[in-house]
Design a protein around this motif. Structure first.
Motif, PDB file in Angstrom:
ATOM      1  N   LEU A   1      -3.669   0.037   7.825  1.00  0.00           N
ATOM      2  CA  LEU A   1      -2.994  -0.813   6.838  1.00  0.00           C
ATOM      3  C   LEU A   1      -1.835  -1.576   7.479  1.00  0.00           C
ATOM      4  O   LEU A   1      -1.677  -2.778   7.270  1.00  0.00           O
ATOM      5  N   CYS A   2      -1.025  -0.876   8.250  1.00  0.00           N
ATOM      6  CA  CYS A   2       0.138  -1.519   8.881  1.00  0.00           C
ATOM      7  C   CYS A   2      -0.282  -2.549   9.906  1.00  0.00           C
ATOM      8  O   CYS A   2       0.324  -3.627  10.011  1.00  0.00           O
ATOM      9  N   GLU A   3      -1.308  -2.236  10.678  1.00  0.00           N
ATOM     10  CA  GLU A   3      -1.768  -3.198  11.686  1.00  0.00           C
ATOM     11  C   GLU A   3      -2.423  -4.417  11.047  1.00  0.00           C
ATOM     12  O   GLU A   3      -2.539  -5.468  11.686  1.00  0.00           O
ATOM     13  N   ASN A   4      -2.823  -4.279   9.795  1.00  0.00           N
ATOM     14  CA  ASN A   4      -3.332  -5.423   9.037  1.00  0.00           C
ATOM     15  C   ASN A   4      -2.215  -6.209   8.359  1.00  0.00           C
ATOM     16  O   ASN A   4      -2.484  -7.152   7.608  1.00  0.00           O
ATOM     17  N   GLY A   5      -0.984  -5.788   8.595  1.00  0.00           N
ATOM     18  CA  GLY A   5       0.154  -6.529   8.075  1.00  0.00           C
ATOM     19  C   GLY A   5       0.656  -6.098   6.721  1.00  0.00           C
ATOM     20  O   GLY A   5       1.545  -6.752   6.152  1.00  0.00           O
ATOM     21  N   LEU A   6       0.147  -4.986   6.172  1.00  0.00           N
ATOM     22  CA  LEU A   6       0.568  -4.532   4.849  1.00  0.00           C
ATOM     23  C   LEU A   6       1.836  -3.691   4.949  1.00  0.00           C
ATOM     24  O   LEU A   6       1.937  -2.806   5.809  1.00  0.00           O
ATOM     25  N   LYS A   7       2.800  -3.985   4.081  1.00  0.00           N
ATOM     26  CA  LYS A   7       3.995  -3.158   3.977  1.00  0.00           C
ATOM     27  C   LYS A   7       3.590  -1.860   3.284  1.00  0.00           C
ATOM     28  O   LYS A   7       3.207  -1.864   2.111  1.00  0.00           O
ATOM     29  N   THR A   8       3.688  -0.765   4.026  1.00  0.00           N
ATOM     30  CA  THR A   8       3.062   0.484   3.605  1.00  0.00           C
ATOM     31  C   THR A   8       4.075   1.614   3.496  1.00  0.00           C
ATOM     32  O   THR A   8       4.828   1.879   4.445  1.00  0.00           O
ATOM     33  N   LEU A   9       4.057   2.287   2.359  1.00  0.00           N
ATOM     34  CA  LEU A   9       4.863   3.485   2.142  1.00  0.00           C
ATOM     35  C   LEU A   9       3.969   4.699   2.331  1.00  0.00           C
ATOM     36  O   LEU A   9       2.916   4.813   1.694  1.00  0.00           O
TER      37      LEU A   9
ATOM     38  N   ALA B   1       0.837  -1.201   0.000  1.00  0.00           N
ATOM     39  CA  ALA B   1       0.000   0.000   0.000  1.00  0.00           C
ATOM     40  C   ALA B   1       0.868   1.245   0.000  1.00  0.00           C
ATOM     41  O   ALA B   1       1.966   1.260   0.560  1.00  0.00           O
ATOM     42  N   ILE B   2       0.348   2.301  -0.635  1.00  0.00           N
ATOM     43  CA  ILE B   2       0.962   3.625  -0.594  1.00  0.00           C
ATOM     44  C   ILE B   2      -0.087   4.599  -0.072  1.00  0.00           C
ATOM     45  O   ILE B   2      -1.217   4.638  -0.582  1.00  0.00           O
ATOM     46  N   VAL B   3       0.279   5.361   0.949  1.00  0.00           N
ATOM     47  CA  VAL B   3      -0.601   6.387   1.508  1.00  0.00           C
ATOM     48  C   VAL B   3      -0.011   7.748   1.176  1.00  0.00           C
ATOM     49  O   VAL B   3       1.177   8.000   1.426  1.00  0.00           O
TER      50      VAL B   3
ATOM     51  N   LYS C   1      15.485  17.195  -5.776  1.00  0.00           N
ATOM     52  CA  LYS C   1      14.812  17.488  -7.049  1.00  0.00           C
ATOM     53  C   LYS C   1      14.716  16.248  -7.953  1.00  0.00           C
ATOM     54  O   LYS C   1      14.368  16.356  -9.124  1.00  0.00           O
ATOM     55  N   GLU C   2      15.012  15.080  -7.400  1.00  0.00           N
ATOM     56  CA  GLU C   2      14.915  13.847  -8.181  1.00  0.00           C
ATOM     57  C   GLU C   2      13.457  13.441  -8.372  1.00  0.00           C
ATOM     58  O   GLU C   2      12.583  13.771  -7.564  1.00  0.00           O
ATOM     59  N   ASN C   3      13.208  12.697  -9.456  1.00  0.00           N
ATOM     60  CA  ASN C   3      11.895  12.132  -9.730  1.00  0.00           C
ATOM     61  C   ASN C   3      11.933  10.627  -9.483  1.00  0.00           C
ATOM     62  O   ASN C   3      12.870   9.947  -9.897  1.00  0.00           O
ATOM     63  N   PHE C   4      10.905  10.130  -8.803  1.00  0.00           N
ATOM     64  CA  PHE C   4      10.814   8.714  -8.505  1.00  0.00           C
ATOM     65  C   PHE C   4       9.447   8.182  -8.893  1.00  0.00           C
ATOM     66  O   PHE C   4       8.463   8.940  -8.953  1.00  0.00           O
ATOM     67  N   ILE C   5       9.373   6.890  -9.092  1.00  0.00           N
ATOM     68  CA  ILE C   5       8.100   6.187  -9.198  1.00  0.00           C
ATOM     69  C   ILE C   5       8.093   5.100  -8.134  1.00  0.00           C
ATOM     70  O   ILE C   5       8.998   4.256  -8.080  1.00  0.00           O
ATOM     71  N   PHE C   6       7.092   5.144  -7.264  1.00  0.00           N
ATOM     72  CA  PHE C   6       6.929   4.104  -6.252  1.00  0.00           C
ATOM     73  C   PHE C   6       5.709   3.265  -6.616  1.00  0.00           C
ATOM     74  O   PHE C   6       4.639   3.802  -6.930  1.00  0.00           O
ATOM     75  N   LYS C   7       5.881   1.969  -6.569  1.00  0.00           N
ATOM     76  CA  LYS C   7       4.837   1.043  -6.987  1.00  0.00           C
ATOM     77  C   LYS C   7       4.078   0.499  -5.780  1.00  0.00           C
ATOM     78  O   LYS C   7       4.666   0.218  -4.737  1.00  0.00           O
ATOM     79  N   GLY C   8       2.780   0.330  -5.950  1.00  0.00           N
ATOM     80  CA  GLY C   8       1.965  -0.177  -4.850  1.00  0.00           C
ATOM     81  C   GLY C   8       0.742  -0.917  -5.352  1.00  0.00           C
ATOM     82  O   GLY C   8       0.194  -0.605  -6.409  1.00  0.00           O
ATOM     83  N   LYS C   9       0.293  -1.889  -4.549  1.00  0.00           N
ATOM     84  CA  LYS C   9      -0.897  -2.667  -4.912  1.00  0.00           C
ATOM     85  C   LYS C   9      -2.175  -1.874  -4.702  1.00  0.00           C
ATOM     86  O   LYS C   9      -3.172  -2.080  -5.403  1.00  0.00           O
ATOM     87  N   THR C  10      -2.157  -1.018  -3.707  1.00  0.00           N
ATOM     88  CA  THR C  10      -3.297  -0.127  -3.479  1.00  0.00           C
ATOM     89  C   THR C  10      -2.773   1.232  -3.057  1.00  0.00           C
ATOM     90  O   THR C  10      -1.695   1.336  -2.455  1.00  0.00           O
TER      91      THR C  10
END
Length: 575
Positions: free
Chosen positions: A32-40, A16-18, A294-303
């Motif tokens: 999300l974290c308490e449900n065990g999801l690795k969350t960014l 998950a990404i919040v 000033k870098e650009n990133f893409i972070f991937k997430g299931k939700t």
């Protein structure tokens, strides 16, 4: 103080990404974290650490340069916020954005108050915490303004309970259908003059009630609120509370998420676009600008959960364009950016009270009284003057030595008198509902970019005839109530008020039953992109008259648990 893992890895597919760390972002992270999801968790602003970074929490006015008066050059950095009439003080100015650094545009005046830092506006809020009622969720369907809510009170009731047990809401049960009771810690007692007002209204009216206000400030001796101590009655909440006496994501939900070991918190990260995957029909990630490198990133997430506050979350969706969604992610209905709401207020009455000259109060109680909505709640209270209704907030106190600050150099007798408490006074401020007008909107201006090369927001929003008639009625009733309750020198007021003043921006990506007229479904998912959830003020289909933050929290907790279940069941398979 909590130490956070900030080592986000673009090569990882997060569960998950919040986006956002305020009241809703904190709750999304916790659930999300308490449900065990690795969350960014992404925050566009700077890191703030609980206690350690509350630099002004224990300072007095004489500890500040110029005795707390702002320098002219400093005021110029927050000119739009200053025009609201809110006091800008060096004790709290660092929580509010620099208007010049973060510009926006106005077709019609809109006072956009923002805080860009970890914890967001949960560090700055007024903590008023009220449940909405069944009446509030049914209003659109009954009077035809806006689209019907896809949820009702009973859908949120267990989530209100869950949130309240963690937050801590001080208040008192009143058994009012238009204002359901919460799970309370002990109420903050009314002072003697507030009690006079309560008694006076009770003696003269049977259709309204003065109650203790309900605020997210811990009271009592319950030790179940981990890491927090009960309110110390300092009334310096906006500076950041080193005791954790009031609820903020910084003192409560983010530490809870962090304790699971499942959260990575990345500050200084502007999320500006959600990437849509044509093959899966889902969102695959978030584009981010690092404000330091000033870098650009893409972070991937299931939700992905949008919790950046109403305008910011909708701005991200509007920037998220693709072949499938040329007008913004999930915007098949064309409603994205529309139906912008805020509460109108700055109307009511003031008065003085003769008596209780031998009584004072101890401490600086950060709460007063509340008069729940009493108009248009049933056939008996129905009026043809306006739709929906308003509540009243207020408090009483004694004037200080500052009542004589223009004559402080004249006479020992005057100086001695001014060392004593002055006359009792009381104030009422009425907060009213704004209807969800389609034409009240926000747009993006790609010809005016910010320093990151992103489009700025343009507001085209106003209060209309229904709100103005409600304000007239509120002023009239406030004056009448004070007079009947025995107060003296009663003066009504109706000051100019503009959208944004209430700092309760709502709408712009509303929930609904029909994808043709709304952006989100009953679980806060985008109708056509089900792994993207929006749970901040953007999701609201109406505004009610109560402060909305408690409802935001309940909605977020509910949606986050739905998202966690979907992820665990592999419903969101990104190609």
């Amino acid at each position: 103080m909590t130490d956070y893992n900030t080592n986000a890895d673009p090569s990882i597919l997060y569960d998950a990404i919040v986006i956002g760390t305020g009241i809703t972002g904190g709750w999304a992270a916790k659930e999300l974290c308490e449900n065990g999801l690795k969350t960014l968790v992404l925050e566009r602003g700077r890191m703030v650490k609980h206690i350690e970074d509350y630099h002004t929490a224990n300072l007095d006015n004489w500890d500040f340069e110029n005795r707390g008066r702002m320098k002219a050059e400093e005021l110029k950095k927050q000119e739009k916020q200053a025009r609201t009439g809110y006091t800008i003080h060096p004790a709290s100015k660092h929580w509010f954005v620099n208007d010049n650094k973060h510009p926006y545009n106005e077709t019609k005046r809109f006072d956009w108050i923002r805080g860009y830092h970890v914890g967001g506006k949960s560090l700055m809020w007024a903590r008023m915490s009220f449940r909405w009622s069944e009446m509030d969720f049914e209003a659109n369907a009954k009077d035809g303004y806006g689209c019907d809510w896809p949820i009702r009170y009973q859908d949120l009731e267990p989530w209100y309970e869950k949130v309240e047990k963690f937050v801590g809401i001080s208040g008192k049960a009143e058994n009012l259908p238009q204002l359901p009771d919460s799970i309370f810690t002990p109420e903050m007692p009314l002072n003697c003059v507030e009690q006079e007002f309560q008694d006076g209204v009770a003696a003269n009216y049977n259709d309204r009630k003065v109650i203790n206000t309900r605020v997210a400030n811990l009271t009592g001796d319950d030790s179940s609120f981990e890491g927090r101590t009960k309110c110390q009655f300092r009334n310096r909440c906006i500076r950041g509370c080193p005791f954790g006496g009031y609820f903020s994501s910084l003192s409560s939900t983010l530490p809870a998420a962090n304790r699971t070991g499942n959260m990575i918190l990345r500050p200084n990260s502007i999320a500006h676009e959600i990437i849509y995957d044509e093959k899966s029909g889902l969102a695959s990630g978030v584009k981010v600008i690092d404000t330091e490198t000033k870098e650009n990133f893409i972070f991937k997430g299931k939700t992905i959960m949008c919790c950046a506050a109403a305008v910011a979350s909708t701005s991200i969706l509007m920037q998220s364009k693709s072949k499938r969604f040329p007008n913004g992610l999930g915007n098949d209905s064309g409603e994205l950016g529309h139906n912008l709401m805020d509460h109108h207020f700055k109307v009511g009455a003031r008065a003085s009270f003769e008596g209780h000259e031998d009584e004072y109060f101890k401490g600086r109680k950060p709460a007063g009284f509340f008069v729940p909505r009493f108009q248009n709640i049933d056939e008996k209270s129905k009026t043809n003057q306006f739709l929906r209704g308003y509540g009243m907030q207020g408090g009483a106190g004694r004037s200080s030595w500052q009542r004589g600050n223009n004559e402080m150099s004249f006479g020992a007798q005057l100086k001695e008198q001014l060392l004593k408490p002055g006359q009792w006074g009381i104030g009422i401020n009425c907060f009213g509902e704004t209807l969800p007008y389609h034409e009240n909107k926000m747009e993006l201006d790609y010809s005016k970019l910010d320093e990151w090369g992103l489009p700025t927001v343009t507001f085209d929003c106003e209060f209309k005839e229904n709100e103005d008639k409600m304000r007239d009625h509120a002023k009239e009733q406030a004056v009448e109530m004070l007079k009947k309750a025995g107060f003296k020198n009663v003066q009504g007021y109706k000051a100019p008020c503009f959208p944004g003043n209430g700092i309760h921006e709502m709408g712009t990506a509303r929930m609904g039953r029909d994808p043709k007229t709304s952006v989100l479904n009953g679980n806060n998912q985008i109708h056509t992109v089900p792994n993207v959830y929006v749970t901040d003020g953007a999701c609201m289909a109406s505004s009610a008259s109560q402060n909305p933050s408690l409802t935001y929290m309940a909605i977020t907790a509910r949606a986050a648990n739905h998202a966690a279940k979907q992820v665990k069941e592999n419903k969101f398979n990104i190609s």
